[in-house]
Motif scaffolding. Sequence first.
Motif, PDB file in Angstrom:
ATOM      1  N   GLU A   8      32.253   1.264 -40.974  1.00 40.17           N
ATOM      2  CA  GLU A   8      32.394   1.814 -42.324  1.00 40.17           C
ATOM      3  C   GLU A   8      33.088   0.786 -43.227  1.00 40.17           C
ATOM      4  O   GLU A   8      32.660   0.536 -44.357  1.00 40.17           O
ATOM      5  CB  GLU A   8      33.217   3.112 -42.285  1.00 40.17           C
ATOM      6  N   ALA A   9      34.151   0.170 -42.693  1.00 39.47           N
ATOM      7  CA  ALA A   9      34.910  -0.804 -43.481  1.00 39.47           C
ATOM      8  C   ALA A   9      34.047  -2.014 -43.847  1.00 39.47           C
ATOM      9  O   ALA A   9      34.139  -2.539 -44.961  1.00 39.47           O
ATOM     10  CB  ALA A   9      36.150  -1.247 -42.694  1.00 39.47           C
ATOM     11  N   LEU A  10      33.178  -2.429 -42.916  1.00 34.33           N
ATOM     12  CA  LEU A  10      32.320  -3.589 -43.190  1.00 34.33           C
ATOM     13  C   LEU A  10      31.326  -3.302 -44.313  1.00 34.33           C
ATOM     14  O   LEU A  10      31.050  -4.147 -45.153  1.00 34.33           O
ATOM     15  CB  LEU A  10      31.561  -3.999 -41.917  1.00 34.33           C
ATOM     16  N   THR A  71      23.628   3.786 -49.549  1.00 40.42           N
ATOM     17  CA  THR A  71      23.816   3.301 -48.171  1.00 40.42           C
ATOM     18  C   THR A  71      25.303   3.265 -47.838  1.00 40.42           C
ATOM     19  O   THR A  71      25.726   3.648 -46.739  1.00 40.42           O
ATOM     20  CB  THR A  71      23.170   1.909 -47.979  1.00 40.42           C
ATOM     21  N   CYS A  72      26.094   2.856 -48.812  1.00 36.93           N
ATOM     22  CA  CYS A  72      27.546   2.822 -48.620  1.00 36.93           C
ATOM     23  C   CYS A  72      28.080   4.242 -48.401  1.00 36.93           C
ATOM     24  O   CYS A  72      28.895   4.481 -47.497  1.00 36.93           O
ATOM     25  CB  CYS A  72      28.173   2.167 -49.848  1.00 36.93           C
ATOM     26  N   GLU A  73      27.604   5.184 -49.201  1.00 32.72           N
ATOM     27  CA  GLU A  73      28.027   6.578 -49.024  1.00 32.72           C
ATOM     28  C   GLU A  73      27.568   7.114 -47.659  1.00 32.72           C
ATOM     29  O   GLU A  73      28.284   7.872 -47.007  1.00 32.72           O
ATOM     30  CB  GLU A  73      27.457   7.452 -50.144  1.00 32.72           C
ATOM     31  N   ALA A  74      26.380   6.699 -47.241  1.00 30.51           N
ATOM     32  CA  ALA A  74      25.873   7.132 -45.926  1.00 30.51           C
ATOM     33  C   ALA A  74      26.799   6.641 -44.817  1.00 30.51           C
ATOM     34  O   ALA A  74      27.077   7.361 -43.858  1.00 30.51           O
ATOM     35  CB  ALA A  74      24.446   6.614 -45.712  1.00 30.51           C
ATOM     36  N   GLU A  83      26.877  12.215 -39.364  1.00 26.62           N
ATOM     37  CA  GLU A  83      25.506  12.269 -39.886  1.00 26.62           C
ATOM     38  C   GLU A  83      25.519  12.042 -41.393  1.00 26.62           C
ATOM     39  O   GLU A  83      26.562  12.142 -42.032  1.00 26.62           O
ATOM     40  CB  GLU A  83      24.867  13.636 -39.577  1.00 26.62           C
ATOM     41  N   VAL A  84      24.332  11.731 -41.912  1.00 26.99           N
ATOM     42  CA  VAL A  84      24.223  11.517 -43.353  1.00 26.99           C
ATOM     43  C   VAL A  84      23.941  12.855 -44.017  1.00 26.99           C
ATOM     44  O   VAL A  84      23.010  13.554 -43.642  1.00 26.99           O
ATOM     45  CB  VAL A  84      23.080  10.534 -43.681  1.00 26.99           C
ATOM     46  N   VAL A  85      24.803  13.199 -44.968  1.00 26.95           N
ATOM     47  CA  VAL A  85      24.592  14.453 -45.677  1.00 26.95           C
ATOM     48  C   VAL A  85      24.315  14.124 -47.143  1.00 26.95           C
ATOM     49  O   VAL A  85      25.147  13.537 -47.817  1.00 26.95           O
ATOM     50  CB  VAL A  85      25.842  15.363 -45.602  1.00 26.95           C
ATOM     51  N   VAL A  86      23.117  14.468 -47.587  1.00 23.80           N
ATOM     52  CA  VAL A  86      22.788  14.271 -48.991  1.00 23.80           C
ATOM     53  C   VAL A  86      22.607  15.675 -49.548  1.00 23.80           C
ATOM     54  O   VAL A  86      21.988  16.518 -48.897  1.00 23.80           O
ATOM     55  CB  VAL A  86      21.481  13.466 -49.165  1.00 23.80           C
ATOM     56  N   SER A  87      23.153  15.961 -50.729  1.00 19.77           N
ATOM     57  CA  SER A  87      23.049  17.323 -51.253  1.00 19.77           C
ATOM     58  C   SER A  87      21.565  17.692 -51.380  1.00 19.77           C
ATOM     59  O   SER A  87      20.721  16.827 -51.645  1.00 19.77           O
ATOM     60  CB  SER A  87      23.750  17.435 -52.600  1.00 19.77           C
ATOM     61  N   ASP A  88      21.273  18.964 -51.185  1.00 18.68           N
ATOM     62  CA  ASP A  88      19.891  19.443 -51.195  1.00 18.68           C
ATOM     63  C   ASP A  88      19.135  19.035 -52.446  1.00 18.68           C
ATOM     64  O   ASP A  88      18.004  18.598 -52.383  1.00 18.68           O
ATOM     65  CB  ASP A  88      19.863  20.974 -51.102  1.00 18.68           C
ATOM     66  N   TYR A 139      21.652   2.359 -43.444  1.00 16.78           N
ATOM     67  CA  TYR A 139      20.394   2.423 -44.203  1.00 16.78           C
ATOM     68  C   TYR A 139      19.354   3.250 -43.439  1.00 16.78           C
ATOM     69  O   TYR A 139      18.666   4.091 -44.027  1.00 16.78           O
ATOM     70  CB  TYR A 139      19.856   1.002 -44.489  1.00 16.78           C
ATOM     71  N   ASP A 140      19.232   2.987 -42.134  1.00 22.81           N
ATOM     72  CA  ASP A 140      18.224   3.707 -41.327  1.00 22.81           C
ATOM     73  C   ASP A 140      18.427   5.215 -41.405  1.00 22.81           C
ATOM     74  O   ASP A 140      17.472   5.981 -41.502  1.00 22.81           O
ATOM     75  CB  ASP A 140      18.289   3.273 -39.855  1.00 22.81           C
TER      76      ASP A 140
END
Length: 154
Positions: A8-10, A71-74, A83-88, A139-140
């Motif tokens: 995450e830091a990278l 990608t940074c937020e992911a 896991e990646v959570v993106v608002s609906d 990103y993936d």
Amino acid sequence: MSFSEKQEALVKEAWEIMKEDIPALSLYFFTQVLEIAPAAKGLFSFLKDAEEIPENNPKLKAHAIKVFKMTCEAAIQLREKGEVVVSDSTLKYLGSVHVQKGVVEPHFAVVKEGVLRTVEKGVGEKWNEEMKEAWSEAYDQLAAAILAEMNKEI
Ligand code: HEM
């Protein structure tokens, strides 16, 4: 494998550096994408009728910033929640824009390569294999969420 604090830091470290140079890096990003997949030019409103990639175009910068920032937020979500959570609503919007514009799954690999090359360019000496892995993973996972939504649309 879970996403570590170090990863995450990278990702965050790179984005902090890149934020300072958005116009040049946005241009570099699209140059890379079109070098890998020249036909992708026709997908973007701001590229399709242009002789060359426009410098300082707001839409071009907006897309580049979205890809890097999301990608940074992911990466942050992967470390916090696994896991990646993106608002609906955001995800629905992203799914429909990309389907409408004719984006298909293989384009995501092209953009990924563009992202990695741009981070490499943006961070200079700080670039290393670990940073590449962290960006790749984040990103993936983000791309998978967008693609899943796109597949629901078609
Ligand atoms: C539009 C994000 C991947 C092609 C957009 C928009 C966002 C976005 C937020 C809407 C911009 C607006 O509000 O107008 C992302 C993210 C991606 C991604 C976060 C991956 C993580 C891709 C890929 C392609 C692509 C792989 C295909 C090469 C487009 C196109 C538009 C668009 C053609 C319409 C832009 C225009 O013509 O003005 N994307 N995108 N995107 N995206 Fe993506």
